[in-house]
Design an enzyme around this catalytic site. Structure first.
Site, mmCIF file in Angstrom:
data_model
loop_
_atom_site.group_PDB
_atom_site.id
_atom_site.type_symbol
_atom_site.label_atom_id
_atom_site.label_comp_id
_atom_site.label_asym_id
_atom_site.label_seq_id
_atom_site.Cartn_x
_atom_site.Cartn_y
_atom_site.Cartn_z
ATOM 1 N N GLY A 11 83.139 82.542 61.133
ATOM 2 C CA GLY A 11 83.766 83.598 60.127
ATOM 3 C C GLY A 11 85.422 83.552 60.038
ATOM 4 C CG ASN A 13 86.649 80.410 54.882
ATOM 5 O OD1 ASN A 13 87.563 80.461 54.161
ATOM 6 N ND2 ASN A 13 86.146 79.613 55.486
ATOM 7 C CG LEU A 90 76.066 77.025 57.016
ATOM 8 C CD1 LEU A 90 75.645 76.521 58.484
ATOM 9 C CD2 LEU A 90 76.899 76.221 56.513
ATOM 10 C CG LEU A 92 69.990 76.698 47.576
ATOM 11 C CD1 LEU A 92 71.380 76.237 47.062
ATOM 12 C CD2 LEU A 92 68.914 75.577 47.206
ATOM 13 C CG ASN A 107 79.971 78.272 48.651
ATOM 14 O OD1 ASN A 107 80.310 79.001 49.558
ATOM 15 N ND2 ASN A 107 80.080 76.962 48.456
ATOM 16 C CG HIS A 109 82.299 72.507 49.105
ATOM 17 N ND1 HIS A 109 80.957 72.549 49.810
ATOM 18 C CD2 HIS A 109 82.655 71.016 49.073
ATOM 19 C CE1 HIS A 109 80.790 71.037 50.217
ATOM 20 N NE2 HIS A 109 81.612 70.211 49.683
ATOM 21 C CG ASP A 150 78.270 72.622 47.687
ATOM 22 O OD1 ASP A 150 77.778 71.892 48.149
ATOM 23 O OD2 ASP A 150 78.654 73.852 47.504
ATOM 24 C CD GLU A 180 87.674 75.808 54.423
ATOM 25 O OE1 GLU A 180 86.846 76.573 54.967
ATOM 26 O OE2 GLU A 180 87.166 74.724 54.861
#
Ligand code: GRF
Length: 206
Positions: A11, A13, A90, A92, A107, A109, A150, A180
């Site tokens: 966490g 981000n 993580l 999809l 998102n 990446h 992505d 990020e």
């Protein structure tokens, strides 16, 4: 603007977003929900410390993708979030959340898409691949999310030099700190200000 932040791990981000809502560029943005794919995620502690509602919606707790996808949609709709931010998330996403929030999911990446991305490229792996390839720069990308890993339109990217003595861990730390944690809040700011246009799968900032 109300946002939901999806997490799976540490966490950091999420923390960068929280810090910016307190005394940074996101003071008019409210995190109304933290949704975690795992009950072990330390990101849930960060949410609790900041009195942010959180929920665990783990795929393995549902007997079908459809029911899991429905639970994700229900949690976001109930929260009133206008934007979904995947921050170290993580899984999809299912087709229903992606279509219900089309062009309203972003998102982060940890590589410069289209390099080192796609299924299985998460965590330390993009940095290992970057060093194995011998690239001289790497960085992070914020992109809109579609039904494939992505692949959605790129909104922001930020690069750092790859240093001769870099390890995957040192490169990851520098990209998190210098890329990020900066471009994810910046991307939310641009969207909150209505400055992002997507035409033919390309993002333009006005
Ligand atoms: C980071 O490398 C991020 O780029 C990737 O997941 C890792 C952990 O992120 N998406 P966080 O600390 O959980 O935000």
């Amino acid at each position: 603007m109300k946002i939901a932040v999806f997490v799976s791990g540490g966490g950091t981000n999420l923390q960068a977003i929280i810090d910016n809502t307190k005394d940074g560029i996101l003071q008019d943005v409210e995190i109304v929900l933290v949704l975690s794919s795992s009950k072990e995620a330390y990101a849930l502690e960060r949410a609790a410390d900041n009195k942010i509602p959180s929920v665990v919606v783990s795929r393995k707790d549902f007997d079908s993708i459809e029911k899991w996808d429905d639970a994700v949609v229900e949690a976001v709709e109930k929260s009133g979030a206008e934007l979904v931010v995947l921050a170290g998330y993580l899984s999809l996403l299912g087709p229903k959340i992606v279509s219900r929030y089309s062009n309203r999911i972003i998102n982060i990446h940890p590589a410069l898409i289209p390099s080192f991305c796609g299924a299985g490229m998460y965590g330390i792996r993009p940095h290992k691949a970057a060093l194995a390839k011998g690239v001289k720069v790497s960085g992070a990308t914020v992109h809109f999310v579609n039904e494939n890993y992505d692949e959605g339109p790129i909104l922001l990217q930020k690069a750092v030099d790859v240093l001769p003595d870099d390890t995957p861990e040192s490169l990851q730390q520098r990209i998190m700190k210098e890329c990020e944690w900066k471009i994810l809040p910046q991307a939310i700011r641009l969207i909150a200000d209505g400055r992002v246009i997507i035409e033919n799968n390309i993002c333009y900032v006005r």
